[in-house]
Enzyme design. Sequence first.
Site, short mmCIF file in Angstrom:
data_model
loop_
_atom_site.label_atom_id
_atom_site.label_comp_id
_atom_site.label_asym_id
_atom_site.label_seq_id
_atom_site.Cartn_x
_atom_site.Cartn_y
_atom_site.Cartn_z
N GLY A 14 0.84 -1.18 0.00
CA GLY A 14 0.00 0.00 0.00
C GLY A 14 0.88 1.24 0.00
N TYR A 15 0.24 2.38 -0.21
CA TYR A 15 0.98 3.64 -0.35
C TYR A 15 0.56 4.64 0.70
CZ TYR A 15 2.88 1.64 -4.45
OH TYR A 15 3.57 0.79 -5.28
N LEU A 16 1.55 5.08 1.48
CA LEU A 16 1.33 6.15 2.45
C LEU A 16 1.35 7.50 1.74
CD1 LEU A 16 3.63 4.68 5.21
CD2 LEU A 16 1.14 4.93 5.36
N ASP A 57 -3.09 5.23 1.66
CA ASP A 57 -3.95 6.01 0.78
C ASP A 57 -4.40 5.13 -0.37
OD1 ASP A 57 -5.13 8.01 -0.71
OD2 ASP A 57 -3.23 8.76 -1.49
N ASN A 93 2.89 0.87 -9.90
CA ASN A 93 2.09 0.25 -8.84
C ASN A 93 1.31 1.29 -8.04
OD1 ASN A 93 3.01 -2.94 -8.01
ND2 ASN A 93 4.17 -1.89 -9.59
#
Length: 153
Positions: free
Chosen positions: A28-30, A80, A142
């Site tokens: 996942g992406y912070l 996010d 990604n």
Amino acid sequence: MGIEIERKFLVIGEAWKLHDAGEYISQGYLNRDPARTVRVRIKGEQAWLTVKGQSIGASRAEFEYAVPLRDAEQMLALCDGPRVEKIRRHVPFAGMNWELDEFLGDNAGLVVAEIELSSPDQQFDLPPWLGQEVTEETRYFNSQLATHPFSSW
């Protein structure tokens, strides 16, 4: 400073499936800002926090740090957008190691091959299962697939 030099290609056919069974990855992406993405990745019992700078061609700054699995699980909850899930296979070809990502969930049907290079102009042989190069196409990043999945194209 860590520099990642990576080229990406679409994968065609089925021959690539004859290699290792692969490893499940959840990430996942912070932060998904193109100038500085911050990713949390879990693969098996290991986890990493990775910071990547903006891509310039096939190159960008990259810093990766191992983090405790429990911390990574909690960080994924802060991310996010949805997670990106995939099976990663390592496929040797002509003395190089290719990473093939078979995406799952909303990105199912997408298979991308990546090769890490020591310089942007390094020469390498192309496996027969490679299709179009997508290194500079941001929709294949990604970080973009998390919120603009392959199934919505």
